[in-house]
Design an enzyme around this catalytic site. Structure first.
Site, mmCIF file in Angstrom:
data_model
loop_
_atom_site.group_PDB
_atom_site.id
_atom_site.type_symbol
_atom_site.label_atom_id
_atom_site.label_comp_id
_atom_site.label_asym_id
_atom_site.label_seq_id
_atom_site.Cartn_x
_atom_site.Cartn_y
_atom_site.Cartn_z
ATOM 1 N N GLY C 11 10.874 -9.492 7.582
ATOM 2 C CA GLY C 11 10.608 -9.203 6.004
ATOM 3 C C GLY C 11 11.192 -7.817 5.831
ATOM 4 O O GLY C 11 10.781 -6.766 6.727
ATOM 5 N N GLY C 50 4.017 -1.458 -12.558
ATOM 6 C CA GLY C 50 3.404 -0.366 -12.974
ATOM 7 C C GLY C 50 3.085 0.863 -12.350
ATOM 8 O O GLY C 50 3.268 1.989 -12.814
ATOM 9 N N PHE C 116 -4.858 2.951 -14.911
ATOM 10 C CA PHE C 116 -4.679 1.849 -14.534
ATOM 11 C C PHE C 116 -6.030 0.782 -14.472
ATOM 12 O O PHE C 116 -7.048 1.579 -14.403
ATOM 13 C CB PHE C 116 -4.040 1.644 -13.130
ATOM 14 N N GLN C 230 -5.316 -14.011 -6.910
ATOM 15 C CA GLN C 230 -5.260 -13.137 -8.254
ATOM 16 C C GLN C 230 -4.286 -13.574 -9.401
ATOM 17 O O GLN C 230 -3.110 -14.100 -9.049
ATOM 18 C CB GLN C 230 -4.933 -11.660 -7.972
ATOM 19 N N HIS C 232 -2.709 -12.362 -12.571
ATOM 20 C CA HIS C 232 -2.726 -11.439 -13.713
ATOM 21 C C HIS C 232 -2.800 -11.719 -14.997
ATOM 22 O O HIS C 232 -2.307 -12.882 -15.264
ATOM 23 C CB HIS C 232 -1.247 -10.908 -13.354
ATOM 24 N N LEU C 242 6.128 -11.059 -15.334
ATOM 25 C CA LEU C 242 4.905 -9.988 -15.383
ATOM 26 C C LEU C 242 5.220 -8.953 -16.726
ATOM 27 O O LEU C 242 6.268 -8.365 -16.663
ATOM 28 C CB LEU C 242 4.604 -9.241 -14.273
ATOM 29 N N GLU C 245 0.263 -3.860 -16.205
ATOM 30 C CA GLU C 245 -0.974 -3.659 -16.586
ATOM 31 C C GLU C 245 -0.614 -2.124 -17.182
ATOM 32 O O GLU C 245 -1.445 -1.766 -18.060
ATOM 33 C CB GLU C 245 -1.769 -3.321 -15.297
ATOM 34 N N ARG C 285 -8.521 -7.321 -13.013
ATOM 35 C CA ARG C 285 -7.746 -8.296 -13.358
ATOM 36 C C ARG C 285 -8.604 -9.752 -13.539
ATOM 37 O O ARG C 285 -8.198 -10.552 -14.326
ATOM 38 C CB ARG C 285 -6.500 -8.514 -12.709
ATOM 39 N N HIS C 353 -0.361 -13.928 -9.134
ATOM 40 C CA HIS C 353 0.373 -12.719 -9.358
ATOM 41 C C HIS C 353 0.180 -12.296 -7.664
ATOM 42 O O HIS C 353 1.283 -11.779 -7.019
ATOM 43 C CB HIS C 353 -0.391 -11.743 -10.015
ATOM 44 N N ARG C 388 -7.922 -7.487 -6.117
ATOM 45 C CA ARG C 388 -7.201 -6.304 -5.875
ATOM 46 C C ARG C 388 -7.034 -5.462 -7.512
ATOM 47 O O ARG C 388 -6.858 -6.155 -8.174
ATOM 48 C CB ARG C 388 -5.888 -6.497 -5.537
ATOM 49 N N GLY C 390 -5.045 -3.219 -9.718
ATOM 50 C CA GLY C 390 -3.727 -3.052 -9.824
ATOM 51 C C GLY C 390 -3.293 -1.553 -9.584
ATOM 52 O O GLY C 390 -3.894 -0.739 -9.584
#
Lengths: 116, 144, 582, 249
Positions: C11, C50, C116, C230, C232, C242, C245, C285, C353, C388, C390
């Protein structure tokens, strides 16, 4: 590091020529190439033109204009041949022709203008 | 930091896939898109600028030689073929002027009081200068 | 002769690049490779908008960031991990600044921060609203300066090679040529990101198919807290793109069909003209997405051809603020919704999300398998707990990417010289044969990959959505088993070796089926409601039984065995999550 | 628009194991107002022909994967809406000027190598310790390079550039813009390290300012401007060197 490629200076000449040509050539070409020959405006008489031409400032400015315009032409024409006609493999010949032409033309311009 | 980058396809034994297809570029590639055609015409304007230099020097030479030579030059430059050539040249030169001014803000990052000047005012300044110089040259030539 | 590296990073997104750089810095003698199924700059980190949270101001403290994170995660976070995270986050973001990240600035040239959701103080660093894009490109371009990092761009890893409980490398397919290669390594760092694509409506890019989770899971590493998905609260209908936020942090308001700021009805505080930290639109969220469902039940949402929506109102912010702080929001709305947020309301609805769960790791990124490390969304450390906050995910991939990289480097250095054994060679050969047989087998298939995928996604949404219960989950588990059978009959019409995306789609679908099964089984097992896991049949949090992480182990029959691991509590005893009131 | 409206995609196919050069294949897909060309291709892939190969990922114009030639213009297919091409057909081809690997997939190794050559990372004589905090950078200083930092490496500019088509050695618009992104960053001291590549014959001087890179750029980066500005910088520098050869640097 002292790499001496002529490209930057050639480009500066090209740019200066482009600017000079953009600013001055349209009016000169319009007056002397079209308006006077077609009689749209009455052409100035010989004495007036000669007195303008004899002024040292005129000579210097016209010489500069010719030189820059010629180098402008040389640079653009070189790339037009490279890209437009895909002749990059002839680059040495083309460069000699274009910039050589500009130098020769500038010398000719100097001879004509400064002998007046 | 004196790192130099690597740029190699990793893995053992190199690429074994079939060769990718490369589309050939036609000689007259610039006929295929309007933008490319305009570009090539713009570049060709250089030829007409060179022609203008020749024309100017012929005239200057004639003026220097005397009023007879000047009259001869006027007769020659009044021929329809020469006028036509100059009309075409003027069109190309105008194309040059317009594109040149249009591209000027690209190369210049002018800053005034810490702020980058937007392209609009830079272009406008060029046109203003053009107008002033044109008027001055015309006045100088026509005042006699 | 297989290719061999000391460490292989799978990755090339934020976590993978950060890990690779950390490895190169830890021990320059180590030979590092990044294997990625896309060019690194295409990785999904690029879509983060964000910002990135890290304590910056004098009025802020590490403890406050920890508390916000722990309470935001409904006390399922491991507090030692969160403390390490908040402590290292500022240095990581600063390091990125030194590497050239164009963080937005204050007028005097210092880093700017914004508010946030769920954060009591302003501590979110941002690069307008393209933070992930700038972070990823900065990391990628910086990684280019390390000549020893080898890249396998557009290679798809199909399996991990494991010998005697130790990960010894991977088998991967080069997309361009179709060749299958064995790439051995003393340590492997998994950083393939999340799996949003197991759901039908997600902000995630098409590449987010949970490959790394599935590879580790199959290889024997347990997955942790997979039931926590999650949603969003603000995705664009139809595309699922998206809307950050940050739009709410800058003052955006959520309105129902009557133009009413409905969040005040859900214990999230009172509407104020300016944003208030940990209140209303700056709530967490999970709570905001749940509030949407209640509004829907009350008939106070607006129906559209692409599902019910509420509206995000940015009009009062004005064009100047939107253009300087939220230019991407405006760009996305204009392009994909054909509206201008300066003058119009943005239709939004909750959208899948982020995965709080992932490969179980310790605080150094080490997984349940020796030699396998994981970081970023693919991993579960866990700092995110049940929900989680944001702007915690970008610093997470930096902090834990670096940690996993360093740990993997040390492990690889310590085990250097132990080449792969005969078992690994045999496994690699088996995998090569399996892949060849796979293409031949699926050439005969009749089931469309896309049909199975769509059925899986719909199953996940209806069975394991924002609210779930035993019945919906059990039904989903059953459907998934059936889909696995259909997967066996999936058709691969493309028999070419060159850039065969049909084959990749098949392999990705296999990964998604494993991951979705793990989500459903973990959710079935947890008989409580906590954070993003809301069971209508167990509406309350149950700290007696479930103040614990679920760990799901892969079983050969495709199901999973769930165990629980106690949550690490250091200084913050479980309490009520309070938003919008003192 | 009626629900049953359809539009034809004429897609360039190239299967190197089967054919010597690309061929055309037509697919009919639903014409919906929200659908982009990419949605059309996905419909083909999922429901009509699984063998069609192309790249895509974020579908929101930021990952840079899905650049293709649509009706002759280089575009991000996730940002090109089908309705803008109605009634069609829509011609979809791989990005121009790159070798085609398969169908709509092109090889971009050349760009990846060039990107590395221009050293797109912060270069400093001495690293600043993290303990000393950030490099202050005023919004004006950031403004000097910000535009060039928006490049998503989507390659549309290379596809639009005739100079790159004719001379594959040309460093190209995006790579030069990214070099300038670092040259103009107040934190960077590496412009001398980038000079060799940028002012080589294959660097800025190969550019004839066609300007199509800037027209094609979906992110407003203006690579043509970046190149021009570098020419001006390099030329001014050369002039100074020529006039004051004894001057410092």
């Amino acid at each position: 590091m002292a790499r001496r490629s002529p490209e930057p200076l050639l480009w500066l000449l090209f740019s200066a020529g482009g600017m000079a040509a953009a600013l001055l050539v349209p009016v000169l070409l319009f007056l002397f190439g079209i308006a006077f020959p077609l009689g749209w405006l009455s052409a100035p008489d010989h004495t007036h033109l000669l007195s303008v031409l004899r002024h040292p400032a005129t000579k210097v400015i016209l010489f500069g204009l010719c030189l820059l315009c010629l180098f402008h032409w040389a640079h653009r024409f070189r790339y037009t041949l490279y890209d437009g006609l895909r002749l990059k493999n002839l680059s040495l010949v083309i460069s000699l022709f274009c910039y050589g032409g500009a130098v020769a033309g500038s010398v000719a311009a100097g001879v004509v203008l400064f002998r007046i | 930091m004196s790192r130099t980058p690597a740029s190699r396809r990793p893995g053992p034994a190199g690429g074994s896939g079939p060769t990718p297809y490369r589309k050939p570029v036609p000689i007259f590639w610039w006929l295929r898109r309007r933008a490319y055609l305009v570009f090539v015409l713009r570049e060709l304007s250089g030829v007409f600028i060179a022609w203008f230099v020749v024309f100017l020097l012929l005239m200057a030479g004639a003026i220097a030689e005397g009023s007879d030579a000047y009259e001869q030059f006027r007769d020659w430059s009044g021929q329809w073929s020469v006028v036509l050539l100059n009309v075409i040249a003027l069109l190309f030169v105008l194309l040059h002027t317009l594109t040149w001014f249009g591209l000027a803000p690209r190369a210049m990052a002018v800053r005034l009081r810490g702020r980058r000047v937007r392209p609009g005012p830079i272009v406008a300044t060029h046109y203003l200068l053009w107008a002033l110089l044109t008027a001055a040259v015309a006045w100088l030539i026509l005042k006699g | 002769m297989p290719a061999s590296h000391d460490v292989v990073v799978i990755g090339g997104g934020g976590a993978g690049l950060r890990a690779a750089i950390a490895i190169a810095e830890t021990d320059p003698r180590l030979n590092v490779a990044i294997i990625s199924k896309v060019y690194p700059m295409r990785s999904h980190t690029v879509s983060a908008e964000g910002g990135a949270a890290a304590v910056a101001g004098a009025d802020d403290s590490l403890d406050e960031h920890t508390y916000d994170t722990v309470s935001g995660g409904d006390w399922l976070c491991d507090q030692d991990a969160v403390e390490a995270f908040v402590q290292e986050a500022p240095r990581e973001l600063l390091r990125l600044e030194h590497w050239g990240c164009p963080w937005s600035r204050q007028a005097d040239g210092r880093i700017a921060v914004r508010a946030f959701g769920g954060m009591k103080k302003m501590r979110t660093w941002f690069a307008a609203d393209k933070t992930g894009f700038h972070l990823l490109h900065t990391l990628f371009q910086t990684a280019l300066s390390y000549r020893d990092i080898v890249r396998y761009d557009e290679w798809f890893v199909s399996t991990l090679l494991v010998d005697d409980g130790k990960v010894r490398g991977v088998v991967a397919i080069e997309l361009a040529s179709g060749r299958v290669e064995t790439i051995t390594a003393n340590a492997v760092v998994m950083s393939t990101g999340g799996c949003g694509r197991v759901y039908p409506f997600t902000t995630n890019a098409s590449i987010k198919t949970g490959d790394g989770m599935a590879l580790a899971y199959r290889a024997g590493a347990p997955l942790k807290d997979m039931e926590f998905v999650q949603y969003h609260p603000t995705g664009l209908p139809f595309t699922g793109i998206l809307i950050t936020e940050a739009a709410r942090a800058e003052g955006g308001r959520l309105l129902n069909k009557d133009g009413y700021r409905y969040l005040q009805d859900y214990d999230l505080g009172k509407p104020e003209p300016v944003p208030v930290a940990r209140s209303m639109e700056l709530g967490p969220r999970d709570r905001l997405s749940q509030a949407f469902v209640h509004e829907l039940d009350k008939g106070r949402t607006t129906p559209t051809p692409h599902g019910p929506v509420v509206h995000l109102d940015l009009r009062h912010l004005g064009a100047e603020l939107i253009d300087s702080k939220l230019p991407f929001v405006r760009e996305l709305c204009l392009k994909y919704q054909n509206l201008d947020p300066v003058t119009e309301l943005i239709p939004v609805r909750p959208v899948v999300h982020y995965m709080m769960g992932g490969i179980h790791t310790d605080i150094h990124g080490a997984t349940g398998l020796d030699g396998l490390y994981a970081a970023g969304e693919v991993a579960c450390v866990s700092i995110n707990g049940a929900n989680r906050l944001g702007s915690n995910s970008l610093p997470e991939l930096l902090v834990f990417g670096a940690r996993a990289g360093r740990a993997a480097a040390e492990y690889a250095a310590a085990t250097a010289g132990t080449g792969p054994g005969a078992a690994v060679v045999a496994q690699a050969r088996d995998e090569q044969r399996r892949l060849e047989r796979l293409v031949a087998h699926h050439a005969e298939g009749r089931e469309r990959i896309a049909d199975i995928r769509t059925a899986m996604q719909d199953t996940m949404e209806s069975g394991a959505g924002i609210y779930r219960d035993r019945e919906s989950l059990a039904k989903a588990a059953e459907t998934l088993l059936h889909l696995r059978e259909r997967y066996g009959r999936a058709a691969v019409g493309d028999h070419s070796r060159t850039f065969n995306t049909d084959l990749i789609a098949l392999l990705e679908l296999g990964c998604m089926l494993d991951v979705s099964t793990s989500i459903v089984h973990s959710a079935l097992s947890r008989g409580e409601s906590r954070g993003a896991h809301q069971r209508t049949d167990f509406p309350a949090r149950d700290d007696e039984r479930y103040l614990a992480h679920s760990l799901i182990h892969h079983e050969p029959d495709g199901t999973g065995r769930v165990e629980y691991l106690p949550v690490t509590i250091t200084r913050w005893a479980p309490g009520e999550r309070v938003y919008g009131r003192q | 628009m009626p629900e049953n409206d359809r539009i034809t995609l004429r897609v360039a196919r190239y299967r190197p194991e089967q054919e010597m050069e690309p061929t055309w294949q037509s697919y009919e897909v639903p014409l919906r107002k929200e659908w982009t060309v990419l949605d059309g291709l996905n419909h083909v892939k999922d429901h009509l022909d699984g063998t069609l190969s192309y790249r895509w990922s974020c579908r929101m114009g930021i990952c840079g994967s899905c650049g293709m030639t649509v009706n002759g213009e280089p575009q991000l297919t996730c940002s090109a809406f089908l309705t803008d091409f109605a009634p069609g057909p829509v011609r979809v081809e791989p990005l121009a000027n790159f070798p085609v690997v398969r169908d709509l997939v092109v090889e971009i190794d050349d760009f990846m190598n060039k990107l590395t050559e221009v050293k797109p990372w912060i270069i400093r004589a001495e690293d600043k310790p993290l303990d000393e905090g950030e490099f202050p950078q005023t919004p004006e200083e950031m403004d000097a390079y910000k535009q060039y930092s928006m490049c998503i490496n989507c390659m549309l500019c290379y596809a639009a550039c005739p100079v790159y088509a004719l001379d594959p050695d040309f460093v190209g618009p995006a790579a030069i813009a990214l070099a300038q992104r670092y040259n103009l960053d107040s934190r960077d001291e590496g412009s001398a390290d980038r000079r060799d590549v940028l002012s080589s014959a294959a660097g800025v001087w190969a550019c004839t300012l066609v300007g199509e890179c800037t027209t094609a750029c979906p992110k407003g980066v203006d690579p043509a401007g970046a190149i021009q500005r570098y020419k001006l910088t390099a030329a001014t520098r050369s002039l100074k060197d020529l006039l004051w050869p004894w001057g410092q640097r």
